[in-house]
Design a protein around this motif. Structure first.
Motif, short mmCIF file in Angstrom:
data_model
loop_
_atom_site.label_atom_id
_atom_site.label_comp_id
_atom_site.label_asym_id
_atom_site.label_seq_id
_atom_site.Cartn_x
_atom_site.Cartn_y
_atom_site.Cartn_z
N ASP B 67 1.71 -12.61 1.19
CA ASP B 67 1.44 -11.37 1.93
C ASP B 67 2.02 -11.45 3.34
OD1 ASP B 67 0.06 -10.77 -0.30
OD2 ASP B 67 -1.94 -10.84 0.61
N ALA B 70 5.65 -10.75 3.09
CA ALA B 70 5.86 -9.33 2.76
C ALA B 70 5.73 -8.46 4.02
CB ALA B 70 4.86 -8.89 1.69
N ARG B 71 4.80 -8.83 4.90
CA ARG B 71 4.63 -8.06 6.14
C ARG B 71 5.84 -8.22 7.04
NH1 ARG B 71 -0.37 -10.65 8.42
NH2 ARG B 71 0.08 -9.39 10.26
N PRO B 196 2.93 -1.02 5.69
CA PRO B 196 2.05 -1.46 4.59
C PRO B 196 2.54 -0.96 3.22
CG PRO B 196 0.75 -0.64 6.42
CD PRO B 196 2.19 -0.31 6.74
N GLU B 197 3.12 0.24 3.19
CA GLU B 197 3.64 0.74 1.91
C GLU B 197 4.85 -0.10 1.46
OE1 GLU B 197 2.65 5.54 2.23
OE2 GLU B 197 4.44 4.73 3.20
N LYS B 200 4.23 -3.64 -0.07
CA LYS B 200 3.82 -3.75 -1.48
C LYS B 200 5.00 -3.94 -2.42
CE LYS B 200 -0.32 -0.97 -0.84
NZ LYS B 200 -0.65 0.45 -0.65
N SER B 203 7.99 -8.88 -3.29
CA SER B 203 7.39 -9.96 -4.07
C SER B 203 7.78 -11.32 -3.48
CB SER B 203 7.88 -9.89 -5.51
OG SER B 203 9.29 -10.12 -5.54
N THR B 214 10.77 -4.96 -5.50
CA THR B 214 10.31 -4.05 -6.54
C THR B 214 10.75 -2.62 -6.24
OG1 THR B 214 8.37 -5.46 -6.63
CG2 THR B 214 8.23 -3.37 -7.81
#
Lengths: 102, 222
Positions: B67, B70-71, B196-197, B200, B203, B214
């Motif tokens: 996570d 990803a941020r 935040p969108e 997601k 990966s 993704t």
């Protein structure tokens, strides 16, 4: 000289794409190694040298197993404990019917 | 443990059956389970480390996951200034996320329509653990370590990533001093998405460089 760890470019079979939750005992071993580093007793480079110095047969036992052996070797080298003490403690735990990774 | 079994591939080259790519028998595992306990207990008894040190380390490990990565990627997609800083000096740039790199430098490599980046540690398992958590088993496997540097396209294909011939592959071999994070291509159809969108879509595998980010299933509601 090419060491046991120097395998980049060697032929190997198909990828086995799998992942498992880390076993509690190996997580504990990582935590111990991390604590040793944060206390300044060891460095990542010393750890790496110990991993890379393992005999082929030990190296091939598996990832977590080789890390365990290397941690043990490094601690012995530092004079912080001996392999004999560790093995003795393991034998005591077995005799007491102990569990593990508690 | 089994000795190396010799197999030949289609080119007649010897293949090595790497013994650490499989699970292990219980007897052997039990020895190492007890060894971890024994080492911890001895070090605490001798006053080398404290019980609290081990607990702290376990908590730190639990607090790390993909996570974080990803941020970082989402911010780089959304914010060109941050992206520039991230590519120029990853270690410095991620300080605004309060992520430490411990002993190593972070190098962020950007996928483009011309270049695809992929990360390996041929010598062991170096990985940006403070950003992605612990590396997956396959990353530590001898198969990935050995093959990624000489047949990356074939390895990528086994991950389901089929690169066009005109995309060059750059493989980055990590080491104790240098950890890599791939900045994947931002998927189409995500204009105006919030961080935040976007996060997601990022990966773990896309940040190692074995798969793309993704694709969005649908447009987010506006």
């Amino acid at each position: 000289m090419v060491g046991v760890h120097d395998i980049g470019g060697l032929p190997a079979g198909p990828m086995i794409i799998e992942d498992h939750e880390m076993e509690p005992w190996f997580k504990l071993l990582n935590a111990i190694a991390g604590a040793m580093r944060s206390r300044g007793h060891t460095t990542i480079h010393e750890m790496r040298r110990c991993l890379e110095s393992l005999p082929q047969g030990v190296y091939d036992r598996g990832y977590a197993e080789r890390w365990s052996e290397a941690v043990c070797d490094l601690l012995e080298e530092k004079g912080l404990l001996t392999k004999a003490e560790v093995l003795e403690r393991i034998a005591e735990m077995r005799a007491a019917g102990g569990g593990g990774a508690s | 443990m089994s000795d190396k079994q010799v197999e030949l591939n289609e080119h007649g080259h010897e293949l090595l059956a790497w013994s650490d790519d499989s699970r292990h028998d219980v007897d052997e595992a039990d020895h190492y389970v007890l060894m971890a306990d024994a080492i911890r207990d001895l070090l605490i008894e001798k006053g080398v480390i404290k019980a609290g040190d081990v607990r702290e380390q376990l908590e730190f490990m639990d607090s790390r996951s993909e996570d974080m990565g990803a941020r970082i990627v989402a911010r780089a997609w959304a914010n060109p200034d941050f992206k520039e800083r991230l590519l120029a000096n990853g270690t410095e740039a991620i300080k605004e996320f309060d992520i430490p790199m411990l002993d190593a430098e972070l190098v962020v490599v950007e996928n483009t329509n011309e270049f695809h980046n992929m990360v390996v540690c041929t010598l062991c398992s170096c990985y940006p653990r403070t950003i992605l958590g612990m590396p997956p088993d396959w990353y530590k496997s001898k198969t990935y370590r050995s093959r990624s540097v000489n047949e990356p396209r074939a390895v990528l294909k086994e991950f389901g990533t089929d690169l066009a011939d005109d995309v060059a592959v750059r493989v980055h071999d990590s080491n104790a001093d240098m950890r890599y994070l791939v900045l994947p291509l931002r998927p189409e159809g995500t204009d105006g998405w919030s961080e935040p969108e976007l996060a997601k879509l990022v990966s773990r595998d896309s940040m190692i460089g074995v798969s793309p980010a993704t694709e969005p299933a649908t447009e987010p509601e506006t």
